[in-house]
Write an enzyme that holds these catalytic residues in place. Structure first.
Site, PDB file in Angstrom:
ATOM      1  N   HIS A  19       0.843  -1.201   0.000  1.00  0.00           N
ATOM      2  CA  HIS A  19       0.000   0.000   0.000  1.00  0.00           C
ATOM      3  C   HIS A  19       0.871   1.240   0.000  1.00  0.00           C
ATOM      4  CE1 HIS A  19       0.752  -1.251   4.156  1.00  0.00           C
ATOM      5  NE2 HIS A  19       0.839   0.039   4.419  1.00  0.00           N
TER       6      HIS A  19
HETATM    7  P1  AMP Z   1       2.103   0.868   7.241  1.00  0.00           P
HETATM    8  O1  AMP Z   1       2.941   1.174   8.409  1.00  0.00           O
HETATM    9  O2  AMP Z   1       2.631   1.450   5.964  1.00  0.00           O
HETATM   10  O3  AMP Z   1       1.764  -0.606   7.102  1.00  0.00           O
HETATM   11  O4  AMP Z   1       0.748   1.655   7.479  1.00  0.00           O
HETATM   12  C1  AMP Z   1      -0.502   1.057   7.620  1.00  0.00           C
HETATM   13  C2  AMP Z   1      -1.587   2.120   7.600  1.00  0.00           C
HETATM   14  O5  AMP Z   1      -2.842   1.453   7.617  1.00  0.00           O
HETATM   15  C3  AMP Z   1      -1.579   3.055   8.799  1.00  0.00           C
HETATM   16  O6  AMP Z   1      -1.567   4.404   8.331  1.00  0.00           O
HETATM   17  C4  AMP Z   1      -2.871   2.727   9.564  1.00  0.00           C
HETATM   18  O7  AMP Z   1      -3.483   3.863  10.119  1.00  0.00           O
HETATM   19  C5  AMP Z   1      -3.746   2.129   8.480  1.00  0.00           C
HETATM   20  N1  AMP Z   1      -4.685   1.111   8.914  1.00  0.00           N
HETATM   21  C6  AMP Z   1      -4.526   0.192   9.908  1.00  0.00           C
HETATM   22  N2  AMP Z   1      -5.573  -0.660   9.924  1.00  0.00           N
HETATM   23  C7  AMP Z   1      -6.405  -0.270   8.917  1.00  0.00           C
HETATM   24  C8  AMP Z   1      -7.634  -0.757   8.413  1.00  0.00           C
HETATM   25  N3  AMP Z   1      -8.216  -1.832   8.941  1.00  0.00           N
HETATM   26  N4  AMP Z   1      -8.201  -0.111   7.359  1.00  0.00           N
HETATM   27  C9  AMP Z   1      -7.608   0.984   6.825  1.00  0.00           C
HETATM   28  N5  AMP Z   1      -6.446   1.487   7.243  1.00  0.00           N
HETATM   29  C10 AMP Z   1      -5.845   0.876   8.272  1.00  0.00           C
END
Ligand code: AMP
Ligand code: ZN
Length: 196
Positions: free
Chosen positions: A113
């Protein structure tokens, strides 16, 4: 106990037995939730980050399940280029915001992502130094850099555990000026001065 009662007890216990999905798989569910889908195409879905760390914070994901940036290779170039068109669109749609796009060097969530996030970093969900440093140090790898690495090397290399620790432990510093705050609450107060 009636047969009917027996059946409903049985149903509820089988529901209770359903294994709970690990939190790191949460993006998969959010991608399917219309409340969170901001826009999409045949290959890409843009969702609102569930715990946004700034006024504008989206996640761009491929529909194809790619586990992380470390699985990317040259066959993903056109997909990554399409990510760029989504960044352009999001910038157009949020003209007042200063928006950056990139990836965490060590992602915590499963499924590749890209973060598209505004520099204000004004959010109640921004609670820790780790949150701050993950977007404002080299832990945040700009989209263009990932694109270049895939074009040139066909892969993104992992950083060492040592570098990972160092980047997230860097002293706090404002991302919009030279201000060095004593702590996160002071930094969060200071950020408001950039937005008035
Ligand atoms: P990363 O450290 O790049 O894996 O970031 C993950 C991102 O996903 C963070 O900005 C979180 O706030 C976001 N996040 C965590 N759980 C969810 C979820 N269930 N749906 C959408 N975003 C999420
Ligand atoms: Zn500042």
């Amino acid at each position: 106990m009636s047969k009917r009662n027996y059946k409903s007890n049985n149903e509820s216990s089988s529901l209770a037995k359903q294994p709970k999905k690990h939190w790191s798989l949460g993006l998969l569910d959010t991608m399917k939730d219309p409340k969170y889908v901001y826009k999409d195409s045949e290959r890409v879905v843009v969702i609102k980050d569930k715990y946004p760390k700034a006024k504008v914070h989206y996640l761009v994901l491929p529909r194809e399940q790619i586990s992380s940036i470390f699985s990317l290779n040259k066959t993903h170039l056109s997909l990554l280029e399409e990510f760029g068109t989504f960044v352009k669109d999001i910038r157009q749609e949020h003209k007042d915001a200063d928006i950056v796009a990139g990836f965490h060097a060590v992602p915590s969530m499963h499924l590749m992502h890209m973060h598209v996030i505004s520099k204000d970093m004004i959010s109640d969900c921004l609670k820790t130094k780790t949150h701050w440093n993950s977007f404002t140090t080299k832990f945040f790898i700009p989209y263009e850099e990932i694109l270049e690495r895939i074009r040139n090397d066909g892969a993104v290399k992992r950083i060492s555990d040592e570098t990972h620790k160092q980047l997230l432990a860097m002293p706090l510093k404002c991302n919009q000026c030279e201000f060095v705050p004593k702590n996160l609450p002071i930094l969060k107060q200071h950020l408001l001065t950039h937005n008035s």
